[in-house]
Design a protein around this motif. Structure first.
Motif, mmCIF file in Angstrom:
data_model
loop_
_atom_site.group_PDB
_atom_site.id
_atom_site.type_symbol
_atom_site.label_atom_id
_atom_site.label_comp_id
_atom_site.label_asym_id
_atom_site.label_seq_id
_atom_site.Cartn_x
_atom_site.Cartn_y
_atom_site.Cartn_z
ATOM 1 N N TYR A 46 22.137 -4.884 -1.832
ATOM 2 C CA TYR A 46 21.296 -4.198 -0.854
ATOM 3 C C TYR A 46 19.807 -4.345 -1.151
ATOM 4 O O TYR A 46 18.987 -4.416 -0.228
ATOM 5 C CB TYR A 46 21.653 -2.709 -0.797
ATOM 6 C CG TYR A 46 22.982 -2.405 -0.151
ATOM 7 C CD1 TYR A 46 23.614 -3.320 0.683
ATOM 8 C CD2 TYR A 46 23.612 -1.182 -0.368
ATOM 9 C CE1 TYR A 46 24.835 -3.036 1.271
ATOM 10 C CE2 TYR A 46 24.829 -0.884 0.222
ATOM 11 C CZ TYR A 46 25.443 -1.813 1.036
ATOM 12 O OH TYR A 46 26.650 -1.519 1.620
ATOM 13 N N LEU A 64 26.459 -6.075 0.512
ATOM 14 C CA LEU A 64 26.967 -6.495 1.808
ATOM 15 C C LEU A 64 27.760 -7.773 1.588
ATOM 16 O O LEU A 64 27.243 -8.746 1.036
ATOM 17 C CB LEU A 64 25.826 -6.741 2.794
ATOM 18 C CG LEU A 64 26.242 -7.167 4.208
ATOM 19 C CD1 LEU A 64 27.022 -6.052 4.900
ATOM 20 C CD2 LEU A 64 25.018 -7.548 5.033
ATOM 21 N N ALA A 75 31.730 -8.411 8.291
ATOM 22 C CA ALA A 75 30.671 -7.913 7.414
ATOM 23 C C ALA A 75 31.201 -6.631 6.793
ATOM 24 O O ALA A 75 31.637 -5.726 7.511
ATOM 25 C CB ALA A 75 29.393 -7.640 8.199
ATOM 26 N N GLN A 77 30.411 -3.475 4.246
ATOM 27 C CA GLN A 77 29.486 -2.694 3.432
ATOM 28 C C GLN A 77 30.244 -2.115 2.247
ATOM 29 O O GLN A 77 31.067 -1.207 2.408
ATOM 30 C CB GLN A 77 28.883 -1.551 4.252
ATOM 31 C CG GLN A 77 27.532 -1.859 4.864
ATOM 32 C CD GLN A 77 26.864 -0.600 5.369
ATOM 33 O OE1 GLN A 77 27.082 -0.204 6.501
ATOM 34 N NE2 GLN A 77 26.057 0.021 4.516
ATOM 35 N N ARG A 80 27.811 2.785 0.977
ATOM 36 C CA ARG A 80 26.902 3.098 2.081
ATOM 37 C C ARG A 80 25.829 4.076 1.609
ATOM 38 O O ARG A 80 25.785 4.467 0.454
ATOM 39 C CB ARG A 80 27.676 3.674 3.263
ATOM 40 C CG ARG A 80 28.359 5.001 2.993
ATOM 41 C CD ARG A 80 28.987 5.552 4.271
ATOM 42 N NE ARG A 80 29.577 6.852 4.059
ATOM 43 C CZ ARG A 80 30.808 7.052 3.600
ATOM 44 N NH1 ARG A 80 31.567 6.021 3.310
ATOM 45 N NH2 ARG A 80 31.273 8.273 3.437
ATOM 46 N N PRO A 95 22.131 0.207 9.018
ATOM 47 C CA PRO A 95 23.044 -0.945 8.961
ATOM 48 C C PRO A 95 23.875 -1.114 10.229
ATOM 49 O O PRO A 95 24.103 -2.240 10.682
ATOM 50 C CB PRO A 95 23.929 -0.629 7.750
ATOM 51 C CG PRO A 95 23.070 0.226 6.879
ATOM 52 C CD PRO A 95 22.298 1.083 7.842
#
Length: 217
Positions: A46, A64, A75, A77, A80, A95
């Motif tokens: 990130y 990511l 995609a 994550q 978070r 995001p």
């Protein structure tokens, strides 16, 4: 955060992974290992992504992951951002807005949460059918930018009924297959244990857990 910043971030991600991303997945606590299932993975911390916040909660890797699962570009994550970490709510949802500019149409959200339903046991898997926002804040508050979406979005079906039916059907299939395996192993008739629960998610700001009175409410 502005549309221009989201576009900048989307451009950075596209430069790292030029395939059209179909699905975005946000992994909650305890689910980070799912990212290992991504094939041909491009992993971006990130801190390298323009305008992204940082994950500070234990168990959130803060990366990511871009790649494919079963041939579908995704995609993921891996961790978070939370409102209780001190971030502005616009940073928390940033995001997701970026995913929208990348062309993502399907978003899968996961998390670990407590339950006020005493029939649920620790480790139960619940499919969210709706939510109640008790955070005292809404990420859409403020001047609306039509490039992100309409001023008053319809919340009738936030959680896709079509996708819910798929999850329910697959969970039943898994339970039945497990019962058949157990029957083969033991030689005894087994009843399928339908493990999936359904419920309404209540969003609170945290980080403290709820008081007994809040739970009763």
């Amino acid at each position: 955060m502005s549309y221009e910043k989201a576009r900048e971030t989307a451009g950075f991600i596209k430069a790292k992974y030029d395939k059209e991303i179909k699905i975005a997945v946000v992994l909650g606590s305890g689910l980070g290992a799912f990212a290992d299932e991504v094939e041909n993975a491009v992993k971006i911390p990130y801190e390298e992504i323009p305008n992204f916040a940082r994950s500070t909660v234990e168990g959130h890797a803060g990366r990511l992951i871009l790649g494919e699962i079963e041939g579908v570009s995704v995609a993921v994550q891996q961790g978070r951002f939370h409102y209780y970490e001190g971030y502005d709510i616009s940073q928390v949802v940033f995001p997701v807005r970026t995913f929208g500019l990348l062309g993502v149409k399907s978003l899968i959200l996961t998390n670990a949460a407590g339950s006020v339903n005493t029939d649920f046991k620790q480790g139960s898997l619940m499919l969210i059918r709706d939510h109640i926002n008790l955070m005292g804040i809404n990420p859409l508050r403020g001047k609306n930018d039509e490039r992100f979406g309409v001023r008053f979005p319809d919340m009738t079906e936030v959680y896709s009924l079509e996708y819910q039916e798929i999850v329910i059907a697959e969970s039943k299939k898994m339970a039945q297959e497990k019962a058949v395996r157990r029957e083969t192993e033991t030689g005894k008739k087994q009843t399928a244990n339908y493990f999936l629960r359904r419920g309404v998610y209540c969003g609170l700001s945290g980080p403290s857990y709820e008081t007994p009175s809040e739970i009763r409410l």
